[in-house]
Design a protein around this motif. Structure first.
Motif, PDB file in Angstrom:
ATOM      1  N   ILE A   1       0.850  -1.187   0.000  1.00 51.22           N
ATOM      2  CA  ILE A   1       0.000   0.000   0.000  1.00 51.22           C
ATOM      3  C   ILE A   1       0.889   1.241   0.000  1.00 51.22           C
ATOM      4  N   PRO A   2       0.356   2.400  -0.424  1.00 46.39           N
ATOM      5  CA  PRO A   2       1.156   3.633  -0.407  1.00 46.39           C
ATOM      6  C   PRO A   2       1.673   3.916   1.001  1.00 46.39           C
ATOM      7  N   LYS A   3       2.885   4.478   1.059  1.00 47.53           N
ATOM      8  CA  LYS A   3       3.536   4.630   2.365  1.00 47.53           C
ATOM      9  C   LYS A   3       2.748   5.495   3.343  1.00 47.53           C
ATOM     10  N   GLN A   4       1.951   6.437   2.808  1.00 49.09           N
ATOM     11  CA  GLN A   4       1.203   7.311   3.718  1.00 49.09           C
ATOM     12  C   GLN A   4       0.100   6.563   4.464  1.00 49.09           C
ATOM     13  N   TYR A   5      -0.200   5.328   4.033  1.00 48.93           N
ATOM     14  CA  TYR A   5      -1.221   4.529   4.723  1.00 48.93           C
ATOM     15  C   TYR A   5      -0.622   3.434   5.600  1.00 48.93           C
ATOM     16  N   LEU A   6       0.691   3.303   5.606  1.00 46.49           N
ATOM     17  CA  LEU A   6       1.325   2.408   6.560  1.00 46.49           C
ATOM     18  C   LEU A   6       1.109   2.953   7.970  1.00 46.49           C
ATOM     19  N   GLU A   7       1.155   2.088   8.964  1.00 43.08           N
ATOM     20  CA  GLU A   7       0.771   2.509  10.312  1.00 43.08           C
ATOM     21  C   GLU A   7       1.948   2.666  11.256  1.00 43.08           C
ATOM     22  N   ILE A   8       1.818   3.642  12.138  1.00 45.37           N
ATOM     23  CA  ILE A   8       2.715   3.835  13.267  1.00 45.37           C
ATOM     24  C   ILE A   8       1.851   3.764  14.525  1.00 45.37           C
ATOM     25  N   ASP A   9       2.125   2.797  15.368  1.00 44.82           N
ATOM     26  CA  ASP A   9       1.322   2.605  16.581  1.00 44.82           C
ATOM     27  C   ASP A   9      -0.175   2.554  16.252  1.00 44.82           C
ATOM     28  N   ASN A  10      -0.505   1.758  15.244  1.00 44.85           N
ATOM     29  CA  ASN A  10      -1.898   1.486  14.855  1.00 44.85           C
ATOM     30  C   ASN A  10      -2.641   2.680  14.268  1.00 44.85           C
ATOM     31  N   LYS A  11      -1.899   3.651  13.770  1.00 44.86           N
ATOM     32  CA  LYS A  11      -2.547   4.798  13.124  1.00 44.86           C
ATOM     33  C   LYS A  11      -1.819   5.094  11.812  1.00 44.86           C
ATOM     34  N   PRO A  12      -2.533   5.276  10.695  1.00 41.47           N
ATOM     35  CA  PRO A  12      -1.874   5.558   9.412  1.00 41.47           C
ATOM     36  C   PRO A  12      -1.041   6.838   9.462  1.00 41.47           C
ATOM     37  N   VAL A  13       0.077   6.804   8.777  1.00 42.42           N
ATOM     38  CA  VAL A  13       0.983   7.960   8.731  1.00 42.42           C
ATOM     39  C   VAL A  13       0.235   9.214   8.290  1.00 42.42           C
TER      40      VAL A  13
ATOM     41  N   ILE B   1      11.294  14.111  10.035  1.00 44.11           N
ATOM     42  CA  ILE B   1      11.794  13.254   8.960  1.00 44.11           C
ATOM     43  C   ILE B   1      10.686  12.896   7.972  1.00 44.11           C
ATOM     44  N   LYS B   2      11.111  12.612   6.749  1.00 41.84           N
ATOM     45  CA  LYS B   2      10.191  12.127   5.726  1.00 41.84           C
ATOM     46  C   LYS B   2      10.319  10.608   5.645  1.00 41.84           C
ATOM     47  N   ILE B   3       9.225   9.913   5.848  1.00 44.37           N
ATOM     48  CA  ILE B   3       9.247   8.457   5.798  1.00 44.37           C
ATOM     49  C   ILE B   3       9.407   8.011   4.350  1.00 44.37           C
ATOM     50  N   THR B   4      10.555   7.397   4.062  1.00 44.31           N
ATOM     51  CA  THR B   4      10.889   6.991   2.697  1.00 44.31           C
ATOM     52  C   THR B   4      11.238   5.511   2.622  1.00 44.31           C
ATOM     53  N   LEU B   5      11.984   5.038   3.608  1.00 46.66           N
ATOM     54  CA  LEU B   5      12.436   3.649   3.650  1.00 46.66           C
ATOM     55  C   LEU B   5      11.748   2.909   4.806  1.00 46.66           C
ATOM     56  N   PRO B   6      11.677   1.582   4.747  1.00 49.89           N
ATOM     57  CA  PRO B   6      10.983   0.825   5.795  1.00 49.89           C
ATOM     58  C   PRO B   6      11.454   1.144   7.213  1.00 49.89           C
ATOM     59  N   GLN B   7      12.765   1.345   7.400  1.00 48.85           N
ATOM     60  CA  GLN B   7      13.277   1.602   8.748  1.00 48.85           C
ATOM     61  C   GLN B   7      12.848   2.977   9.294  1.00 48.85           C
ATOM     62  N   ASP B   8      12.375   3.839   8.411  1.00 45.88           N
ATOM     63  CA  ASP B   8      11.946   5.170   8.850  1.00 45.88           C
ATOM     64  C   ASP B   8      10.696   5.110   9.722  1.00 45.88           C
ATOM     65  N   LEU B   9       9.889   4.067   9.560  1.00 50.97           N
ATOM     66  CA  LEU B   9       8.674   3.948  10.371  1.00 50.97           C
ATOM     67  C   LEU B   9       9.012   3.819  11.852  1.00 50.97           C
ATOM     68  N   ALA B  10      10.000   2.994  12.166  1.00 52.71           N
ATOM     69  CA  ALA B  10      10.398   2.807  13.567  1.00 52.71           C
ATOM     70  C   ALA B  10      11.003   4.091  14.123  1.00 52.71           C
ATOM     71  N   LEU B  11      11.776   4.804  13.294  1.00 49.93           N
ATOM     72  CA  LEU B  11      12.392   6.046  13.754  1.00 49.93           C
ATOM     73  C   LEU B  11      11.326   7.108  14.006  1.00 49.93           C
ATOM     74  N   ALA B  12      10.343   7.196  13.106  1.00 47.73           N
ATOM     75  CA  ALA B  12       9.261   8.165  13.299  1.00 47.73           C
ATOM     76  C   ALA B  12       8.462   7.834  14.555  1.00 47.73           C
ATOM     77  N   ALA B  13       8.250   6.546  14.800  1.00 44.80           N
ATOM     78  CA  ALA B  13       7.524   6.141  16.012  1.00 44.80           C
ATOM     79  C   ALA B  13       8.278   6.588  17.261  1.00 44.80           C
ATOM     80  N   LEU B  14       9.597   6.450  17.234  1.00 44.13           N
ATOM     81  CA  LEU B  14      10.421   6.879  18.356  1.00 44.13           C
ATOM     82  C   LEU B  14      10.316   8.391  18.561  1.00 44.13           C
ATOM     83  N   TYR B  15      10.430   9.135  17.472  1.00 41.67           N
ATOM     84  CA  TYR B  15      10.344  10.599  17.573  1.00 41.67           C
ATOM     85  C   TYR B  15       8.976  11.046  18.097  1.00 41.67           C
ATOM     86  N   LEU B  16       7.914  10.419  17.616  1.00 42.57           N
ATOM     87  CA  LEU B  16       6.585  10.794  18.061  1.00 42.57           C
ATOM     88  C   LEU B  16       6.408  10.544  19.561  1.00 42.57           C
TER      89      LEU B  16
END
Length: 236
Positions: A24-36, A214-229
């Motif tokens: 799915i498009p990256k903007q719909y991937l989830e961070i802590d159960n909520k779409p980016v 950060i701009k979520i671009t690569l798979p590992q960015d999701l975990a980093l964004a979750a940490l920052y949030l």
């Protein structure tokens, strides 16, 4: 910033984010159960200066209708285009149909959910009286190398005065719409809104933001964004 100055956000969200290697498009991937995308929209909408948001969606978007949004500001949709600049231009047309004035527009990436209200504040204060506008960015701190087609280093680039462009990018509705239209008419590729403004002969200002935007671009960015949030909790 004067309360009389209207401020709208524009979010181009028609891309597919091929580098994420997801179904799915990256903007719909989830961070802590909520779409980016939902996180990004909530962060923008919860800022008291934002009067409304226009989001540009792909024509065949199957995921948007599944979002559970309850935003405290007006939300309009536009049809996305082939490129980011087309999506932004379409969103601006929708906004021009709604507004008789010339509000400030903050164009923000759908995949930047960690934007701090503090950085929006800094942009509004710094640019509210500027005749052009500007963008959020980060000074380059790493050593920068230029390489050839074989990845052989050809030079070390002086980083003085170099910045990494981020979003939001803040310009007046009419000026940005005209700049994007002019670039399209000349078949000039623009990778961000500031590029179009620069091609139109203007000089935008750079406003320093936080590096956790950060701009979520690569798979590992999701975990980093979750940490920052999580780190930002209570600082929004």
């Amino acid at each position: 910033m004067s309360s009389k100055q209207a401020v709208w956000a524009v979010v181009p969200a028609a891309g597919i984010g091929s580098r994420m290697q997801a179904d799915i498009p990256k903007q719909y991937l989830e961070i802590d159960n909520k779409p980016v995308l939902q996180l990004t929209l909530e962060r923008l909408a919860s800022h008291p200066a934002i009067d409304g948001i226009v989001i540009a969606l792909a024509e065949d978007d199957k995921w948007w209708s599944d979002l559970s949004l309850a935003l405290p500001c007006q939300l309009l949709t536009a049809t996305g285009g082939k490129d980011r600049s087309d999506s932004v231009a379409n969103a601006l047309k929708v906004l021009q149909q709604q507004r008789a004035d010339d509000p400030w527009v903050l164009v923000h990436d759908a995949a930047r959910p960690c934007l701090r209200h503090e950085d929006i504040d800094r942009m509004l204060v710094t640019l509210s009286e500027d005749t052009v506008g500007g963008i959020l960015g980060i000074p380059v701190s790493d050593t920068v190398k230029r390489v050839d087609a074989d990845n052989v280093i050809k030079e070390t680039v002086c980083r003085q005065g170099l910045w990494r462009a981020a979003t939001p990018q803040m310009f007046r509705l009419a000026m940005l719409s005209q700049a994007l239209s002019s670039a399209a008419d000349q078949s000039l590729a623009v990778t961000d809104e500031a590029s179009a403004i620069e091609l139109a002969g203007y000089q935008p200002r750079m406003v320093e933001g936080h590096s956790d935007n950060i701009k979520i671009t690569l798979p590992q960015d999701l975990a980093l964004a979750a940490l920052y949030l999580r780190q930002q909790t209570g600082e929004r």
